[in-house]
Design a protein around this motif. Structure first.
Motif, mmCIF file in Angstrom:
data_model
loop_
_atom_site.group_PDB
_atom_site.id
_atom_site.type_symbol
_atom_site.label_atom_id
_atom_site.label_comp_id
_atom_site.label_asym_id
_atom_site.label_seq_id
_atom_site.Cartn_x
_atom_site.Cartn_y
_atom_site.Cartn_z
ATOM 1 N N GLU A 1 -26.268 5.310 8.356
ATOM 2 C CA GLU A 1 -26.917 4.715 9.520
ATOM 3 C C GLU A 1 -27.465 3.335 9.203
ATOM 4 O O GLU A 1 -27.299 2.387 9.978
ATOM 5 C CB GLU A 1 -28.040 5.639 9.993
ATOM 6 N N GLU A 2 -28.094 3.213 8.061
ATOM 7 C CA GLU A 2 -28.709 1.936 7.683
ATOM 8 C C GLU A 2 -27.661 0.835 7.554
ATOM 9 O O GLU A 2 -27.855 -0.296 8.020
ATOM 10 C CB GLU A 2 -29.467 2.087 6.357
ATOM 11 N N ASP A 3 -26.543 1.166 6.929
ATOM 12 C CA ASP A 3 -25.492 0.178 6.728
ATOM 13 C C ASP A 3 -24.867 -0.216 8.061
ATOM 14 O O ASP A 3 -24.595 -1.398 8.315
ATOM 15 C CB ASP A 3 -24.425 0.741 5.789
ATOM 16 N N PHE A 4 -24.646 0.762 8.922
ATOM 17 C CA PHE A 4 -24.064 0.487 10.231
ATOM 18 C C PHE A 4 -24.961 -0.432 11.051
ATOM 19 O O PHE A 4 -24.502 -1.446 11.592
ATOM 20 C CB PHE A 4 -23.824 1.795 10.982
ATOM 21 N N LEU A 5 -26.237 -0.111 11.157
ATOM 22 C CA LEU A 5 -27.146 -0.904 11.977
ATOM 23 C C LEU A 5 -27.310 -2.319 11.442
ATOM 24 O O LEU A 5 -27.355 -3.285 12.208
ATOM 25 C CB LEU A 5 -28.509 -0.209 12.067
ATOM 26 N N SER A 6 -27.373 -2.456 10.131
ATOM 27 C CA SER A 6 -27.601 -3.783 9.549
ATOM 28 C C SER A 6 -26.377 -4.685 9.672
ATOM 29 O O SER A 6 -26.514 -5.914 9.664
ATOM 30 C CB SER A 6 -28.005 -3.652 8.075
ATOM 31 N N ASN A 7 -25.197 -4.107 9.797
ATOM 32 C CA ASN A 7 -23.967 -4.908 9.859
ATOM 33 C C ASN A 7 -23.418 -5.092 11.274
ATOM 34 O O ASN A 7 -22.417 -5.794 11.450
ATOM 35 C CB ASN A 7 -22.886 -4.269 8.987
ATOM 36 N N LYS B 1 -18.489 -7.383 18.815
ATOM 37 C CA LYS B 1 -17.694 -8.199 17.891
ATOM 38 C C LYS B 1 -18.034 -7.862 16.441
ATOM 39 O O LYS B 1 -17.144 -7.764 15.591
ATOM 40 C CB LYS B 1 -17.925 -9.685 18.167
ATOM 41 N N SER B 2 -19.300 -7.655 16.167
ATOM 42 C CA SER B 2 -19.716 -7.359 14.797
ATOM 43 C C SER B 2 -19.145 -6.040 14.301
ATOM 44 O O SER B 2 -18.817 -5.903 13.118
ATOM 45 C CB SER B 2 -21.249 -7.316 14.704
ATOM 46 N N LYS C 1 -13.438 -3.447 9.803
ATOM 47 C CA LYS C 1 -12.333 -4.063 9.062
ATOM 48 C C LYS C 1 -12.670 -4.173 7.576
ATOM 49 O O LYS C 1 -11.811 -3.916 6.712
ATOM 50 C CB LYS C 1 -12.047 -5.467 9.613
ATOM 51 N N SER C 2 -13.898 -4.550 7.285
ATOM 52 C CA SER C 2 -14.289 -4.715 5.879
ATOM 53 C C SER C 2 -14.264 -3.378 5.142
ATOM 54 O O SER C 2 -13.841 -3.295 3.988
ATOM 55 C CB SER C 2 -15.674 -5.355 5.780
ATOM 56 N N ILE C 3 -14.693 -2.318 5.814
ATOM 57 C CA ILE C 3 -14.646 -0.984 5.205
ATOM 58 C C ILE C 3 -13.198 -0.541 5.024
ATOM 59 O O ILE C 3 -12.819 0.003 3.984
ATOM 60 C CB ILE C 3 -15.405 0.034 6.073
ATOM 61 N N ALA C 4 -12.371 -0.797 6.034
ATOM 62 C CA ALA C 4 -10.965 -0.403 5.966
ATOM 63 C C ALA C 4 -10.245 -1.078 4.802
ATOM 64 O O ALA C 4 -9.427 -0.453 4.116
ATOM 65 C CB ALA C 4 -10.273 -0.738 7.287
ATOM 66 N N ASN D 1 -8.218 0.728 1.416
ATOM 67 C CA ASN D 1 -6.760 0.554 1.327
ATOM 68 C C ASN D 1 -6.030 0.897 2.622
ATOM 69 O O ASN D 1 -4.917 1.432 2.606
ATOM 70 C CB ASN D 1 -6.191 1.386 0.167
ATOM 71 N N ILE D 2 -6.653 0.575 3.735
ATOM 72 C CA ILE D 2 -5.981 0.662 5.025
ATOM 73 C C ILE D 2 -5.283 -0.667 5.284
ATOM 74 O O ILE D 2 -5.909 -1.729 5.220
ATOM 75 C CB ILE D 2 -6.973 0.979 6.155
ATOM 76 N N ASN D 3 -3.993 -0.615 5.540
ATOM 77 C CA ASN D 3 -3.227 -1.841 5.763
ATOM 78 C C ASN D 3 -3.533 -2.413 7.143
ATOM 79 O O ASN D 3 -3.614 -1.679 8.127
ATOM 80 C CB ASN D 3 -1.725 -1.540 5.664
ATOM 81 N N ASN D 4 -3.689 -3.723 7.209
ATOM 82 C CA ASN D 4 -3.974 -4.401 8.478
ATOM 83 C C ASN D 4 -2.904 -5.450 8.728
ATOM 84 O O ASN D 4 -2.749 -6.388 7.946
ATOM 85 C CB ASN D 4 -5.359 -5.037 8.431
#
Length: 358
Positions: free
Chosen positions: A61-67, A106-107, A113-116, A120-123
């Motif tokens: 939760e903390e990481d999600f809210l801060s990012n 947008k955030s 994307k950064s977590i993906a 190793n998720i291909n984009n």
């Protein structure tokens, strides 16, 4: 299951890709997003199931809210939705959570994307121009001629609905009771905050306005039926409420859902499979519910019919719940029975709705 494709780079697409990477842990997961399609980006609220789903994805939760410039959402505040003019709240309850989240549209994409990338998720950036296969999709061809042979496809193409709508031509069921078909999103400074930790839903003559508190701004929008009132009138009402604003493009939609969201080796997730309107932030709930159900049932052709039936039932609950807000002068009124008479299945009961308004 070796090769999984997620088509679409919105919130539903990235949530699905992160889910697929964890659930199908030995599979290669590739998300293909278009360079030409704008993300809708109006939905900035979630329901109580979202924090639980993030836990499954190993996101705190903390990481999600801060990012995501996010805030906690403890209720929806309904203002002027009944004749008495009283304010009422839809709160949340869960054994482990008493709140959902607000987030910046947008955030959240940048964050997921950064977590993906770390997982190793291909984009890939590209546009689908050809889908090969009848019931099962054997090949997807992009505009630049790149080809992909998927074992399973998640259609997260939003309102474009490239697979479930245009390829499979699945039956679309329009809502007969929900009339909103347009929204004009806009932002306000944080000093216009109505109340902390809630989504504010303000009823107006021509529709309603949402107001979502984020850390750096208020995410807002006016929901209405453009067949009953012209856009200029809505913009004037926004001006009367908040003064002169820079108003982005209007978002148009049709309230409804597809009869089946899983066909062959393809499943529509998010706006690809259904949408009613922004009230109650139900779109992301459908996404998380769908993926959780897939995890429960498993990916097998034998489960397709049961899965589709269960999702239809869940979506019909949402339609009924939204209509309930429009049709009742008081949340506890007997008009609830009138709403319930529309339903000829066992997916929803008056007890279900009454519990939501205790």
């Amino acid at each position: 299951m070796k090769n999984i494709l997620v088509i679409g780079g919105g919130t539903a697409g990235w949530l699905t890709a992160l889910f697929a990477k964890k659930y199908f842990n030995n599979a290669s997961v590739t998300l293909i997003e278009s360079s030409k399609v704008n993300i809708v980006g109006a939905g900035e609220g979630t329901s109580i199931d979202f924090p639980i789903f993030l836990e499954y994805l190993d996101i705190t939760e903390e990481d999600f809210l801060s990012n995501t410039n996010g805030t906690k959402k403890k209720a929806i505040r309904f203002d002027k939705w009944n004749d008495s003019g009283k304010i009422f709240y839809n709160g949340f309850w869960s054994p482990s959570h008493d709140h959902a989240f607000h987030f910046d549209s947008k955030s959240i994409i940048t964050y997921f994307k950064s977590i993906a990338a770390k997982r190793n998720i291909n984009n890939i950036i590209g546009d689908v121009v050809e889908i090969v296969g009848d019931e099962n999709i054997s090949k997807i061809i992009l505009e630049d001629k790149r080809e992909f042979k998927p074992d399973f496809v998640f259609d997260c193409t939003g309102f474009s609905r490239l697979f479930i709508g245009k390829h499979y031509k699945e039956k679309w069921i329009p809502s007969k009771v929900l009339k909103a078909n347009a929204a004009i999103p806009f932002s306000l400074p944080t000093d216009k905050l109505v109340e902390k930790d809630v989504t504010n839903a303000l009823r107006r003559k021509h529709g309603w306005v949402w107001n979502i508190p984020l850390k750096h701004r208020l995410g807002c929008g006016y929901v209405y039926n453009d067949k009953e009132v012209d856009d200029t009138t809505i913009k004037e009402d926004i001006k009367n409420l908040y003064g002169d604003l820079d108003l982005p493009r209007k978002i148009s939609f049709e309230a409804g859902y597809y009869e089946n969201v899983w066909r062959g080796n393809c499943m529509a997730v998010g706006l690809s499979n259904s949408f009613f309107e922004p009230l109650l932030a139900t779109s992301i709930s459908v996404t998380t519910h769908q993926l959780t159900l897939l995890m429960t049932l498993g990916v097998s052709p034998n489960n397709i019919n049961n899965f589709n039936e269960a999702i239809r039932g869940f979506i019909e609950q949402i339609e009924c719940f939204i209509e309930f807000h429009y049709s009742n002068k008081d949340p506890k009124s007997s008009n609830l029975k009138k709403v319930m008479k529309r339903f000829k299945n066992d997916h929803i009961s008056s007890d279900f709705l009454m519990k939501l308004f205790k």
